[in-house]
Scaffold this motif. Structure first.
Motif, PDB file in Angstrom:
ATOM      1  N   VAL A  25       0.843  -1.207   0.000  1.00 50.24           N
ATOM      2  CA  VAL A  25       0.000   0.000   0.000  1.00 50.24           C
ATOM      3  C   VAL A  25       0.874   1.252   0.000  1.00 50.24           C
ATOM      4  CG1 VAL A  25      -1.669   1.335   1.337  1.00 50.24           C
ATOM      5  CG2 VAL A  25      -1.933  -1.140   1.140  1.00 50.24           C
ATOM      6  N   ALA A  26       1.952   1.214   0.791  1.00 49.50           N
ATOM      7  CA  ALA A  26       2.828   2.381   0.900  1.00 49.50           C
ATOM      8  C   ALA A  26       3.508   2.706  -0.422  1.00 49.50           C
ATOM      9  CB  ALA A  26       3.884   2.143   1.986  1.00 49.50           C
ATOM     10  N   ILE A  27       4.052   1.701  -1.095  1.00 42.44           N
ATOM     11  CA  ILE A  27       4.778   1.971  -2.343  1.00 42.44           C
ATOM     12  C   ILE A  27       3.802   2.368  -3.449  1.00 42.44           C
ATOM     13  CG2 ILE A  27       4.801  -0.415  -3.196  1.00 42.44           C
ATOM     14  CD1 ILE A  27       7.638   2.210  -3.476  1.00 42.44           C
ATOM     15  N   ALA A  40      -1.216  15.186  -0.520  1.00 39.11           N
ATOM     16  CA  ALA A  40      -2.031  14.544   0.514  1.00 39.11           C
ATOM     17  C   ALA A  40      -1.720  13.049   0.589  1.00 39.11           C
ATOM     18  CB  ALA A  40      -3.511  14.758   0.234  1.00 39.11           C
ATOM     19  N   LEU A  41      -1.555  12.438  -0.559  1.00 40.89           N
ATOM     20  CA  LEU A  41      -1.210  11.014  -0.608  1.00 40.89           C
ATOM     21  C   LEU A  41       0.187  10.785  -0.047  1.00 40.89           C
ATOM     22  CD1 LEU A  41      -2.779   8.530  -1.556  1.00 40.89           C
ATOM     23  CD2 LEU A  41      -1.604   8.722  -3.764  1.00 40.89           C
ATOM     24  N   ALA A  42       1.099  11.699  -0.373  1.00 39.63           N
ATOM     25  CA  ALA A  42       2.462  11.596   0.159  1.00 39.63           C
ATOM     26  C   ALA A  42       2.447  11.685   1.683  1.00 39.63           C
ATOM     27  CB  ALA A  42       3.327  12.712  -0.428  1.00 39.63           C
ATOM     28  N   GLU A  43       1.635  12.566   2.213  1.00 39.59           N
ATOM     29  CA  GLU A  43       1.528  12.714   3.668  1.00 39.59           C
ATOM     30  C   GLU A  43       1.002  11.437   4.319  1.00 39.59           C
ATOM     31  OE1 GLU A  43       2.673  14.953   5.478  1.00 39.59           O
ATOM     32  OE2 GLU A  43       2.760  16.856   4.399  1.00 39.59           O
ATOM     33  N   GLU A  44       0.096  10.742   3.656  1.00 35.85           N
ATOM     34  CA  GLU A  44      -0.429   9.486   4.194  1.00 35.85           C
ATOM     35  C   GLU A  44       0.684   8.448   4.328  1.00 35.85           C
ATOM     36  OE1 GLU A  44      -3.779   7.857   2.131  1.00 35.85           O
ATOM     37  OE2 GLU A  44      -4.829   9.780   2.024  1.00 35.85           O
ATOM     38  N   VAL A  45       1.517   8.356   3.309  1.00 35.51           N
ATOM     39  CA  VAL A  45       2.621   7.394   3.338  1.00 35.51           C
ATOM     40  C   VAL A  45       3.578   7.713   4.475  1.00 35.51           C
ATOM     41  CG1 VAL A  45       4.577   6.445   2.060  1.00 35.51           C
ATOM     42  CG2 VAL A  45       2.460   7.001   0.849  1.00 35.51           C
ATOM     43  N   ALA A  97       9.684   3.622   0.526  1.00 34.18           N
ATOM     44  CA  ALA A  97       8.418   4.201   0.051  1.00 34.18           C
ATOM     45  C   ALA A  97       8.213   5.582   0.670  1.00 34.18           C
ATOM     46  CB  ALA A  97       7.258   3.276   0.407  1.00 34.18           C
ATOM     47  N   GLU A  98       8.526   5.694   1.954  1.00 30.96           N
ATOM     48  CA  GLU A  98       8.420   6.987   2.631  1.00 30.96           C
ATOM     49  C   GLU A  98       9.355   8.020   1.994  1.00 30.96           C
ATOM     50  OE1 GLU A  98       8.789   8.921   7.132  1.00 30.96           O
ATOM     51  OE2 GLU A  98       9.927   7.118   6.610  1.00 30.96           O
ATOM     52  N   HIS A  99      10.579   7.621   1.652  1.00 33.58           N
ATOM     53  CA  HIS A  99      11.529   8.547   1.033  1.00 33.58           C
ATOM     54  C   HIS A  99      10.993   9.087  -0.299  1.00 33.58           C
ATOM     55  CE1 HIS A  99      14.131   7.553   4.183  1.00 33.58           C
ATOM     56  NE2 HIS A  99      14.878   6.648   3.607  1.00 33.58           N
ATOM     57  N   ILE A 100      10.370   8.196  -1.079  1.00 39.76           N
ATOM     58  CA  ILE A 100       9.798   8.626  -2.360  1.00 39.76           C
ATOM     59  C   ILE A 100       8.673   9.643  -2.110  1.00 39.76           C
ATOM     60  CG2 ILE A 100       8.483   7.862  -4.386  1.00 39.76           C
ATOM     61  CD1 ILE A 100      10.036   5.180  -4.155  1.00 39.76           C
ATOM     62  N   ALA A 101       7.857   9.368  -1.093  1.00 41.52           N
ATOM     63  CA  ALA A 101       6.776  10.300  -0.746  1.00 41.52           C
ATOM     64  C   ALA A 101       7.338  11.636  -0.269  1.00 41.52           C
ATOM     65  CB  ALA A 101       5.894   9.677   0.339  1.00 41.52           C
ATOM     66  N   GLN A 102       8.433  11.585   0.474  1.00 41.07           N
ATOM     67  CA  GLN A 102       9.047  12.825   0.951  1.00 41.07           C
ATOM     68  C   GLN A 102       9.571  13.674  -0.198  1.00 41.07           C
ATOM     69  OE1 GLN A 102      11.861  11.081   3.697  1.00 41.07           O
ATOM     70  NE2 GLN A 102      10.576  11.533   5.474  1.00 41.07           N
ATOM     71  N   LEU A 103      10.089  13.030  -1.229  1.00 43.16           N
ATOM     72  CA  LEU A 103      10.531  13.774  -2.415  1.00 43.16           C
ATOM     73  C   LEU A 103       9.356  14.483  -3.069  1.00 43.16           C
ATOM     74  CD1 LEU A 103      13.122  11.492  -4.292  1.00 43.16           C
ATOM     75  CD2 LEU A 103      13.521  13.775  -3.339  1.00 43.16           C
TER      76      LEU A 103
END
Length: 233
Positions: A25-27, A40-45, A97-103
């Motif tokens: 789900v995260a990736i 918003a989706l990035a914040e969820e991850v 996955a979190e790192h990608i969302a942070q970018l």
């Protein structure tokens, strides 16, 4: 005592599958956020990564308690140690996955994907999501054909990773230094995500076949029949 031991191993397997599902789900969310600048989706991850961390800790604690109480040997010991290492790899996949969302969040409202690389990153994202889903199937069933699928997908990710570096280092690339950094980091995160999945797949192959290279025949139809508990050596 053996019933208690096998129940503990089943609990460990169930928790590993649950972590893998959360990582999937995260990736999926992270790559979508990266491709569409959905902050918003990035914040969820980013917010949900702690749940993956907590579950990984619970697996480690259960595995360590089982080691201390049951004192397994031979194959049973390898199963527990492999579970600890698998948990660590899954936790790291969640971090990636979190790192990608942070970018994606750091570049909002602009897109984090440099011009000319969107197609490449869309392909890498789809492959990472596919790898994560296949990993869930592997951990749930111990069917080694899934391990071969993960390895093949990882080869494709590696090839795309190489093309990203070629493009950003070419004279034709029009992006600035920040674009180069974003592309290099994102590509590396995608590539490492696949590598961790391959690492887990190799552990599953080793437990089933004794082959640590992970290169056993994927068509051999070999399974760990009883999940992580398996049969005693």
């Amino acid at each position: 005592m053996r019933e208690v031991f096998h129940q503990a191993l089943e609990d460990i397997q169930d928790r590993l599958v649950e972590i893998a599902e959360m990582v999937t789900v995260a990736i999926d969310k992270a790559t979508t956020a990266f491709e569409t600048s959905d902050v918003a989706l990035a914040e969820e991850v980013i917010a949900d990564d702690s749940k993956i961390d907590d579950l990984a800790v619970s697996v480690d604690e259960l595995a360590i308690d089982t080691l201390a109480i049951q004192q397994p040997v031979a194959r049973d010991l390898r199963i527990i140690v492999s579970a600890l290492r698998t948990s660590a790899s899954l936790e790291r996949m969640g971090d990636l996955a979190e790192h990608i969302a942070q970018l994606a969040r750091s570049r909002f409202p602009e897109r984090a994907i440099p011009k000319g690389l969107k197609g490449t990153f869309v392909k890498m994202g789809k492959l990472d999501v596919s790898v994560a889903r296949t990993l869930v199937d592997l951990l749930r069933t111990q069917d080694l054909r899934y391990a071969a699928e993960i390895r093949d997908s990882d080869d494709e990710i590696d090839e795309l990773h190489a093309t990203v570096y070629e493009k950003v280092l070419s004279e034709a690339f029009s992006g600035d230094a920040s674009h180069v950094v974003d592309a290099a980091l994102a590509s590396r995160y995608h590539e490492r995500f696949g590598d961790h999945a391959v690492s887990i797949a190799k552990k599953m192959v080793y437990l089933s076949t004794g082959d640590w290279t992970g290169q056993s025949d994927p068509e051999a139809d070999v399974e760990i029949v009883d999940g992580p508990a398996g049969a005693d050596d």
